[in-house]
Design a protein around this motif. Structure first.
Motif, PDB file in Angstrom:
ATOM      1  N   ALA A 164      10.274  48.600  29.251  1.00  0.00           N
ATOM      2  CA  ALA A 164       8.840  48.822  29.217  1.00  0.00           C
ATOM      3  C   ALA A 164       8.243  48.480  27.847  1.00  0.00           C
ATOM      4  N   GLN A 165       8.680  47.637  26.979  1.00  0.00           N
ATOM      5  CA  GLN A 165       7.937  47.222  25.737  1.00  0.00           C
ATOM      6  C   GLN A 165       7.252  46.115  25.913  1.00  0.00           C
TER       7      GLN A 165
ATOM      8  N   THR B 264       7.259  47.568  40.503  1.00  0.00           N
ATOM      9  CA  THR B 264       7.975  47.576  39.463  1.00  0.00           C
ATOM     10  C   THR B 264       9.266  46.636  39.612  1.00  0.00           C
TER      11      THR B 264
ATOM     12  N   THR C 237       4.438  48.771  24.135  1.00  0.00           N
ATOM     13  CA  THR C 237       3.400  49.541  24.637  1.00  0.00           C
ATOM     14  C   THR C 237       2.163  48.997  24.693  1.00  0.00           C
TER      15      THR C 237
ATOM     16  N   SER D 273       1.288  46.927  26.988  1.00  0.00           N
ATOM     17  CA  SER D 273       1.536  45.412  27.622  1.00  0.00           C
ATOM     18  C   SER D 273       1.808  45.826  29.273  1.00  0.00           C
TER      19      SER D 273
ATOM     20  N   ASN E  15       4.352  44.952  30.740  1.00  0.00           N
ATOM     21  CA  ASN E  15       5.724  45.565  30.905  1.00  0.00           C
ATOM     22  C   ASN E  15       5.949  46.900  30.997  1.00  0.00           C
ATOM     23  N   GLN E  16       5.103  47.564  30.236  1.00  0.00           N
ATOM     24  CA  GLN E  16       5.043  49.106  30.139  1.00  0.00           C
ATOM     25  C   GLN E  16       5.360  49.677  31.553  1.00  0.00           C
ATOM     26  N   ASN E  17       4.347  49.344  32.678  1.00  0.00           N
ATOM     27  CA  ASN E  17       4.449  49.853  33.733  1.00  0.00           C
ATOM     28  C   ASN E  17       5.076  49.189  34.732  1.00  0.00           C
TER      29      ASN E  17
END
Length: 260
Positions: free
Chosen positions: A161-162, A107, A164, A166, A168-170
């Motif tokens: 994290a937006q 991350t 959902t 994608s 980027n969510q994780n």
């Protein structure tokens, strides 16, 4: 050390403007800062222009502090305001991504990528490494959280994290509006002045957040913001909130004078 999320902060957080400020306050103000909501406004600058349109969410809040030690310079990157601390293995070398089985998955809060930092962080002669870090939230002096009303209840939305589903969510590599406001002085070297003066202050800080995602993400949603600040000694203020709002309710209507 550089900020591992610098690309997102520079795009999303503009500057902080001091709209009211006074040093003539009573000495009984506590040294821990206190804040309260003042105003919230949404403005679309150069609306309709695909090259120059900017969406600004403008949060204003009242602040009071007994010794006036508020504000950070953008270049202050030494402890305790450094962006991160490297994690070292038992041989004294920085830990690389995938080196140890029990380290966290990737991350943007747990690792830095040297290529993004544009520096050879571990000094091995290349920019090819992804290194484990201890992310330092004390690099910020303002933290802002977003909440959306769903079925009558407010739920926090982590914009890192937006959207959902994608990547980027994780990976938490999206937008954050945690940032810095400058030292509260109009002198030539404001942070030096603040460091060397023990004077109570009170005023209004206006914090501009810029992103083209506000309208696409929130549309007609009912929102509220939660926010807090820290002083230079890392004392945290109380948490304050905006009233609930929609972007359209708080949208500033541009006038000919604004456009000139």
């Amino acid at each position: 050390m550089k900020n591992p999320l610098k690309d997102f902060f520079f795009l999303s957080v503009l500057v902080v403007l001091i709209s009211a400020f006074s040093c003539s306050r009573p000495p009984e103000l506590p040294d821990t800062p206190s804040i309260s909501f003042h105003d919230i406004e949404f403005e679309v600058i150069n609306e309709g222009d695909p090259l120059f349109e900017e969406n600004v969410l403008r949060l204003s809040f009242n602040v009071a502090d007994g010794n006036g030690d508020l504000g950070l310079d953008g270049g202050e990157d030494t402890p305790p305001y450094n962006a991160y601390n490297l994690i070292f293995d038992n041989t004294g070398n920085p830990v690389e991504f995938g080196q140890r089985p029990n380290d966290p998955m990737f991350t943007c809060l747990d690792y830095i990528i040297e290529e993004r930092e544009n520096t050879d962080v571990n000094g091995d002669g290349d920019f090819l490494d992804t290194l484990l870090i201890d992310f330092n939230y004390d690099q910020f002096n303002i933290e802002v959280d977003f909440f959306v009303k769903r079925n009558g209840q407010f739920q926090e939305v982590d914009l890192r994290a937006q959207p959902t589903g994608s990547a980027n969510q994780n990976t938490l590599c999206g937008i954050s509006f945690d940032g810095r406001f400058p030292c509260l002085s109009s002198t030539e070297d404001p942070c030096d002045y603040v460091r060397n003066n023990n004077r109570p202050i009170e005023g209004v800080i206006t914090y501009d957040m810029i992103s083209g995602l506000f309208e696409p993400i929130f549309r007609t949603d009912t929102l509220k913001l939660s926010f807090k600040i820290k002083d230079r000694a890392l004392n945290e203020s109380n948490i304050s909130e905006t009233p609930e709002f929609t972007l359209q309710e708080i949208k500033k209507v541009s006038t000919d004078e604004d456009e000139d």
